[in-house]
Design a protein around this motif. Structure first.
Motif, mmCIF file in Angstrom:
data_model
loop_
_atom_site.group_PDB
_atom_site.id
_atom_site.type_symbol
_atom_site.label_atom_id
_atom_site.label_comp_id
_atom_site.label_asym_id
_atom_site.label_seq_id
_atom_site.Cartn_x
_atom_site.Cartn_y
_atom_site.Cartn_z
ATOM 1 N N ASN A 1 0.842 -1.185 0.000
ATOM 2 C CA ASN A 1 0.000 0.000 0.000
ATOM 3 C C ASN A 1 0.883 1.243 0.000
ATOM 4 O O ASN A 1 1.804 1.355 0.805
ATOM 5 C CB ASN A 1 -0.912 -0.021 1.226
ATOM 6 N N LEU A 2 0.622 2.171 -0.902
ATOM 7 C CA LEU A 2 1.481 3.346 -1.052
ATOM 8 C C LEU A 2 1.575 4.194 0.211
ATOM 9 O O LEU A 2 2.600 4.809 0.461
ATOM 10 C CB LEU A 2 0.994 4.195 -2.225
ATOM 11 N N ARG A 3 0.538 4.207 1.013
ATOM 12 C CA ARG A 3 0.584 5.036 2.222
ATOM 13 C C ARG A 3 1.538 4.474 3.271
ATOM 14 O O ARG A 3 1.899 5.171 4.223
ATOM 15 C CB ARG A 3 -0.807 5.216 2.807
ATOM 16 N N LEU A 4 1.987 3.230 3.102
ATOM 17 C CA LEU A 4 2.910 2.614 4.059
ATOM 18 C C LEU A 4 4.359 3.017 3.810
ATOM 19 O O LEU A 4 5.232 2.735 4.624
ATOM 20 C CB LEU A 4 2.780 1.091 4.009
ATOM 21 N N HIS A 5 4.650 3.638 2.664
ATOM 22 C CA HIS A 5 5.992 4.115 2.311
ATOM 23 C C HIS A 5 7.028 2.997 2.325
ATOM 24 O O HIS A 5 8.127 3.164 2.853
ATOM 25 C CB HIS A 5 6.424 5.253 3.236
ATOM 26 N N ARG A 6 6.669 1.865 1.742
ATOM 27 C CA ARG A 6 7.606 0.745 1.617
ATOM 28 C C ARG A 6 7.919 0.539 0.146
ATOM 29 O O ARG A 6 7.078 0.791 -0.709
ATOM 30 C CB ARG A 6 7.008 -0.523 2.210
ATOM 31 N N VAL A 7 9.115 0.046 -0.151
ATOM 32 C CA VAL A 7 9.493 -0.137 -1.548
ATOM 33 C C VAL A 7 9.108 -1.505 -2.092
ATOM 34 O O VAL A 7 8.984 -1.679 -3.298
ATOM 35 C CB VAL A 7 11.008 0.075 -1.765
ATOM 36 N N LEU A 8 8.912 -2.474 -1.188
ATOM 37 C CA LEU A 8 8.739 -3.848 -1.648
ATOM 38 C C LEU A 8 7.963 -4.668 -0.637
ATOM 39 O O LEU A 8 8.082 -4.457 0.571
ATOM 40 C CB LEU A 8 10.132 -4.469 -1.792
#
Length: 172
Positions: free
Chosen positions: A100-107
């Motif tokens: 999920n983009l709001r989690l700010h993870r790349v993978l």
């Protein structure tokens, strides 16, 4: 009359400002583009709760395969992922979209990939991600006109080594 002139000048200045902002935004996209070949960020993993669910590539998720989910690279891209905390690495294929983009993870990695990287218990880990470029050489087609017949044996030059000087012959 002066009020109308002020309104016209204000509208003109605002339009110039908005055009310059739009141009700057598009120029930034063009210059930076997709030139980044690697990234560093936080990776998470997903497993049993997604087992058998359809992925973005149309296949069913299998937590025992070395797969990943990412928004930043095309589906089918092979990635080399290194856990920055312990140095372990794994090669995965991007088969899904996430996290999920709001989690700010790349993978988001599959459970098997997270196991190899050694962060199952933690849930999250800092990673270095770089794509592995596939190279498949293509052989050139040989046109029949380019084939040369073997030369006539009589026309082939041969090389014979010169006789060693007399001084060296006597030393033998």
């Amino acid at each position: 009359m002066q009020t109308k002139l002020r309104i016209a000048v204000t509208i003109f200045a605002a339009s110039l400002l908005s055009v310059s902002m739009i141009f700057a935004a598009t120029l930034n996209k063009v210059l930076t583009g997709n030139t980044k070949s690697h990234s560093v960020g936080i990776a998470s993993w997903y497993g049993i709760q997604h087992q058998g669910r359809p992925m973005a590539n149309g296949k069913k998720f299998d937590r025992r395969k070395l797969t990943a989910a990412s928004w930043y690279v095309p589906l089918g891209t092979v990635l080399h992922v290194v856990n920055l905390e312990n140095g372990r690495s794994v090669t995965v294929t991007v088969t899904d979209r996430g996290p999920n983009l709001r989690l700010h993870r790349v993978l988001d990695l599959s459970e098997a990939a997270a196991q190899k990287l050694g962060y199952i218990e933690k849930g999250l880990t800092p990673v270095f991600v770089s794509p592995i470029l596939k190279y498949e050489p293509q052989h050139a087609a040989l046109h029949p006109r380019l084939l040369v017949e073997p030369p006539d044996r009589d026309l082939v030059a041969t090389y014979t080594a010169p006789e060693p000087p007399a001084l060296l012959r006597s030393a033998r």
